[in-house]
Design a protein around this motif. Structure first.
Motif, PDB file in Angstrom:
ATOM      1  N   ARG A 242       0.743  -1.273  -0.203  1.00 48.28           N
ATOM      2  CA  ARG A 242       0.017   0.029   0.149  1.00 48.28           C
ATOM      3  C   ARG A 242       0.847   1.290  -0.153  1.00 48.28           C
ATOM      4  NH1 ARG A 242      -2.724  -1.329   3.886  1.00 48.28           N
ATOM      5  NH2 ARG A 242      -1.704   0.008   5.653  1.00 48.28           N
ATOM      6  N   TRP A 243       1.876   1.275   0.836  1.00 45.76           N
ATOM      7  CA  TRP A 243       2.745   2.393   0.839  1.00 45.76           C
ATOM      8  C   TRP A 243       3.484   2.511  -0.374  1.00 45.76           C
ATOM      9  CZ3 TRP A 243       5.984   1.663   6.068  1.00 45.76           C
ATOM     10  CH2 TRP A 243       4.915   1.938   7.139  1.00 45.76           C
ATOM     11  N   ARG A 244       4.068   1.415  -1.250  1.00 49.18           N
ATOM     12  CA  ARG A 244       4.546   1.603  -2.488  1.00 49.18           C
ATOM     13  C   ARG A 244       3.520   2.338  -3.559  1.00 49.18           C
ATOM     14  NH1 ARG A 244       2.422  -0.634  -7.068  1.00 49.18           N
ATOM     15  NH2 ARG A 244       2.245  -2.529  -5.779  1.00 49.18           N
ATOM     16  N   ALA A 245       2.480   2.110  -3.530  1.00 52.08           N
ATOM     17  CA  ALA A 245       1.508   2.621  -4.294  1.00 52.08           C
ATOM     18  C   ALA A 245       1.110   4.179  -3.959  1.00 52.08           C
ATOM     19  CB  ALA A 245       0.170   1.686  -4.454  1.00 52.08           C
ATOM     20  N   GLN A 246       1.065   4.241  -2.523  1.00 48.83           N
ATOM     21  CA  GLN A 246       0.589   5.694  -2.351  1.00 48.83           C
ATOM     22  C   GLN A 246       1.854   6.585  -2.465  1.00 48.83           C
ATOM     23  OE1 GLN A 246      -0.429   4.992   1.764  1.00 48.83           O
ATOM     24  NE2 GLN A 246      -2.638   4.564   1.300  1.00 48.83           N
ATOM     25  N   ASP A 247       3.168   6.207  -2.314  1.00 46.72           N
ATOM     26  CA  ASP A 247       4.231   6.979  -2.254  1.00 46.72           C
ATOM     27  C   ASP A 247       4.947   6.963  -3.626  1.00 46.72           C
ATOM     28  OD1 ASP A 247       3.688   7.488   0.457  1.00 46.72           O
ATOM     29  OD2 ASP A 247       5.119   6.385   1.294  1.00 46.72           O
ATOM     30  N   ARG A 248       4.626   5.990  -4.634  1.00 43.24           N
ATOM     31  CA  ARG A 248       5.153   6.049  -5.856  1.00 43.24           C
ATOM     32  C   ARG A 248       6.618   5.621  -5.636  1.00 43.24           C
ATOM     33  NH1 ARG A 248       2.163  10.814  -8.994  1.00 43.24           N
ATOM     34  NH2 ARG A 248      -0.090  10.277  -8.369  1.00 43.24           N
ATOM     35  N   TRP A 249       7.044   4.318  -5.068  1.00 41.90           N
ATOM     36  CA  TRP A 249       8.356   3.818  -5.124  1.00 41.90           C
ATOM     37  C   TRP A 249       9.087   3.626  -6.627  1.00 41.90           C
ATOM     38  CZ3 TRP A 249       8.132  -0.307  -0.822  1.00 41.90           C
ATOM     39  CH2 TRP A 249       7.770   0.212   0.208  1.00 41.90           C
ATOM     40  N   THR A 250      10.112   3.920  -6.635  1.00 42.23           N
ATOM     41  CA  THR A 250      10.725   3.771  -7.937  1.00 42.23           C
ATOM     42  C   THR A 250      10.792   2.399  -8.567  1.00 42.23           C
ATOM     43  OG1 THR A 250      12.297   5.535  -7.308  1.00 42.23           O
ATOM     44  CG2 THR A 250      12.996   4.140  -9.061  1.00 42.23           C
ATOM     45  N   PRO A 251      10.216   1.995  -9.684  1.00 43.85           N
ATOM     46  CA  PRO A 251       9.754   0.918 -10.360  1.00 43.85           C
ATOM     47  C   PRO A 251      11.481   0.275 -10.195  1.00 43.85           C
ATOM     48  CG  PRO A 251       8.821   2.369 -11.466  1.00 43.85           C
ATOM     49  CD  PRO A 251       9.540   3.194 -10.682  1.00 43.85           C
ATOM     50  N   ASP A 252      11.422  -1.291 -10.314  1.00 40.30           N
ATOM     51  CA  ASP A 252      12.580  -1.846 -10.330  1.00 40.30           C
ATOM     52  C   ASP A 252      12.956  -2.093 -11.575  1.00 40.30           C
ATOM     53  OD1 ASP A 252      14.466  -3.953 -10.079  1.00 40.30           O
ATOM     54  OD2 ASP A 252      13.695  -5.424  -8.866  1.00 40.30           O
ATOM     55  N   PRO A 253      14.219  -1.637 -12.143  1.00 39.94           N
ATOM     56  CA  PRO A 253      14.535  -1.919 -13.708  1.00 39.94           C
ATOM     57  C   PRO A 253      14.800  -3.253 -14.192  1.00 39.94           C
ATOM     58  CG  PRO A 253      16.349  -0.668 -12.480  1.00 39.94           C
ATOM     59  CD  PRO A 253      15.100  -1.067 -11.609  1.00 39.94           C
ATOM     60  N   ALA A 254      14.993  -4.161 -13.019  1.00 45.78           N
ATOM     61  CA  ALA A 254      15.428  -5.439 -13.366  1.00 45.78           C
ATOM     62  C   ALA A 254      14.350  -6.499 -12.931  1.00 45.78           C
ATOM     63  CB  ALA A 254      16.667  -5.854 -12.605  1.00 45.78           C
ATOM     64  N   ARG A 255      12.814  -5.943 -13.083  1.00 45.36           N
ATOM     65  CA  ARG A 255      12.121  -6.655 -12.239  1.00 45.36           C
ATOM     66  C   ARG A 255      11.723  -8.187 -13.247  1.00 45.36           C
ATOM     67  NH1 ARG A 255       5.615  -4.819 -11.996  1.00 45.36           N
ATOM     68  NH2 ARG A 255       4.722  -6.791 -11.189  1.00 45.36           N
ATOM     69  N   GLY A 256      12.152  -8.167 -14.595  1.00 47.69           N
ATOM     70  CA  GLY A 256      11.936  -9.300 -15.275  1.00 47.69           C
ATOM     71  C   GLY A 256      12.921 -10.379 -14.948  1.00 47.69           C
ATOM     72  N   ARG A 257      14.059 -10.086 -14.113  1.00 45.34           N
ATOM     73  CA  ARG A 257      14.882 -11.184 -13.823  1.00 45.34           C
ATOM     74  C   ARG A 257      14.820 -11.891 -12.542  1.00 45.34           C
ATOM     75  NH1 ARG A 257      19.978  -7.332 -14.739  1.00 45.34           N
ATOM     76  NH2 ARG A 257      19.039  -6.019 -16.268  1.00 45.34           N
ATOM     77  N   GLY A 258      13.611 -11.554 -11.974  1.00 46.19           N
ATOM     78  CA  GLY A 258      13.334 -12.413 -10.714  1.00 46.19           C
ATOM     79  C   GLY A 258      12.652 -11.599  -9.787  1.00 46.19           C
ATOM     80  N   ARG A 259      12.546 -11.703  -8.583  1.00 49.27           N
ATOM     81  CA  ARG A 259      11.827 -11.039  -7.515  1.00 49.27           C
ATOM     82  C   ARG A 259      11.620  -9.572  -7.594  1.00 49.27           C
ATOM     83  NH1 ARG A 259      12.608 -14.102  -1.870  1.00 49.27           N
ATOM     84  NH2 ARG A 259      14.737 -13.707  -2.722  1.00 49.27           N
ATOM     85  N   GLU A 260      10.647  -8.870  -7.719  1.00 48.63           N
ATOM     86  CA  GLU A 260      10.541  -7.460  -7.767  1.00 48.63           C
ATOM     87  C   GLU A 260      11.129  -6.853  -6.309  1.00 48.63           C
ATOM     88  OE1 GLU A 260       7.545  -4.332  -9.004  1.00 48.63           O
ATOM     89  OE2 GLU A 260       6.586  -5.947  -8.189  1.00 48.63           O
ATOM     90  N   THR A 261      12.173  -5.963  -6.661  1.00 45.21           N
ATOM     91  CA  THR A 261      12.750  -5.369  -5.233  1.00 45.21           C
ATOM     92  C   THR A 261      12.609  -3.827  -5.484  1.00 45.21           C
ATOM     93  OG1 THR A 261      14.828  -5.244  -6.543  1.00 45.21           O
ATOM     94  CG2 THR A 261      14.310  -6.939  -5.493  1.00 45.21           C
TER      95      THR A 261
END
Length: 288
Positions: A242-261
């Motif tokens: 919920r915090w990630r959506a509300q505060d707009r955390w920076t997306p993970d540029p390497a999301r396709g290579r494993g777990r999202e960080t």
């Protein structure tokens, strides 16, 4: 002829002057409204944390229940704070967050006729009381309300041990001279989520809050997945999402290579925004 300025009386919580018709000065009204609002998030952490319910994790703030042994197999403080069936203490006060809030909701509803929405939850009760704030701030019992909200807040913080739980954030990047060579200090840095600065225990370098972004870049902006962040900050993964959506955390540029960080600095910033010492002002409508 000069216009007559009509002022209120003295605030029930401090020596300042109140607004006309209110029992609280604007500052105390805002602070109490914010304390009420913060209960939703802090209570959610207590109510959903598994580690806080482990044996031997009591903060020692609760009163022992008569007739039982000296050691409980669970955290008594957390049980008391979260069980709506918690009995009244010797002062006839309820000791759990749901019980205290529900008592005030019933009183406000009976006196105003504004029925609260159902089903009753801590979040719903907080929203209801915050929505009735203009009326509550004018009541002669608002000082008693303030006392109970502050007591609940202190009990929740004690159970969470937030003020005593530093978390590691990475090795100190400050360049130091050692054995004739310039190298990074390397001592692991720790920070309490509500702290205003980070200090290295080896080289004494200090990063005030406004330099935390700079420190994050020096550390390489370390990332963690939801599970690691939840363990690090003792926050439920659902709250982090919920915090990630509300505060707009920076997306993970390497999301396709494993777990999202996610950037740990952004997670800590979200925590501080909700639990720190400068959470901002409530909307004007809350204190009118």
């Amino acid at each position: 002829m000069a216009a007559t300025v009509i002022t209120g009386g003295l605030c029930l919580l401090c020596p300042r002057t109140t607004d006309l018709g209110s029992m609280l000065c604007p500052r105390c009204s805002n602070e109490l409204w914010l304390a009420l609002r913060r209960l939703t998030e802090t209570y959610a952490i207590v109510a959903t944390s598994t580690s806080l319910r482990l044996p031997g994790t009591s903060s020692g703030t609760g009163r022992a229940t008569p007739g039982y042994g000296s050691r409980s197999p669970a955290n008594d403080d957390v049980i008391i704070l979260t069980d709506p069936r918690t009995t009244l203490d010797e002062s006839l006060r309820a000791r759990s967050v749901p019980a205290v809030l529900s008592q005030w909701v019933r009183q406000v509803a009976e006196e105003t006729g504004a029925l609260p929405p159902g089903p009753a939850t801590v979040a719903a009760d907080v929203n209801y009381l915050a929505g009735q704030w203009g009326w509550i701030a004018r009541q002669p019992w608002v000082d008693e309300f303030a006392t109970e909200i502050r007591e609940l807040t202190q009990a929740v913080i004690a159970a969470l041990r937030l003020e005593h739980r530093p978390v590691p954030i990475g090795p100190c990047p400050t360049k130091v001279l050692a054995a004739g060579r310039i190298r990074p200090c390397g001592r692991t840095l720790h920070v309490r989520p509500a702290a205003s600065r980070i200090r290295c225990s080896a080289c004494d370098t200090v990063w005030p809050r406004h330099r935390w972004g700079e420190l994050g870049q020096a550390l390489g902006d370390p990332r963690s997945d939801y599970a690691q962040l939840a363990t690090w900050l003792n926050i439920p993964t659902g709250t982090l999402r919920r915090w990630r959506a509300q505060d707009r955390w920076t997306p993970d540029p390497a999301r396709g290579r494993g777990r999202e960080t996610w950037l740990r600095a952004e997670a800590l910033a979200s925590w501080t925004r909700r639990h720190g010492t400068d959470p901002g002002e409530p909307p004007d409508s809350a204190v009118t």
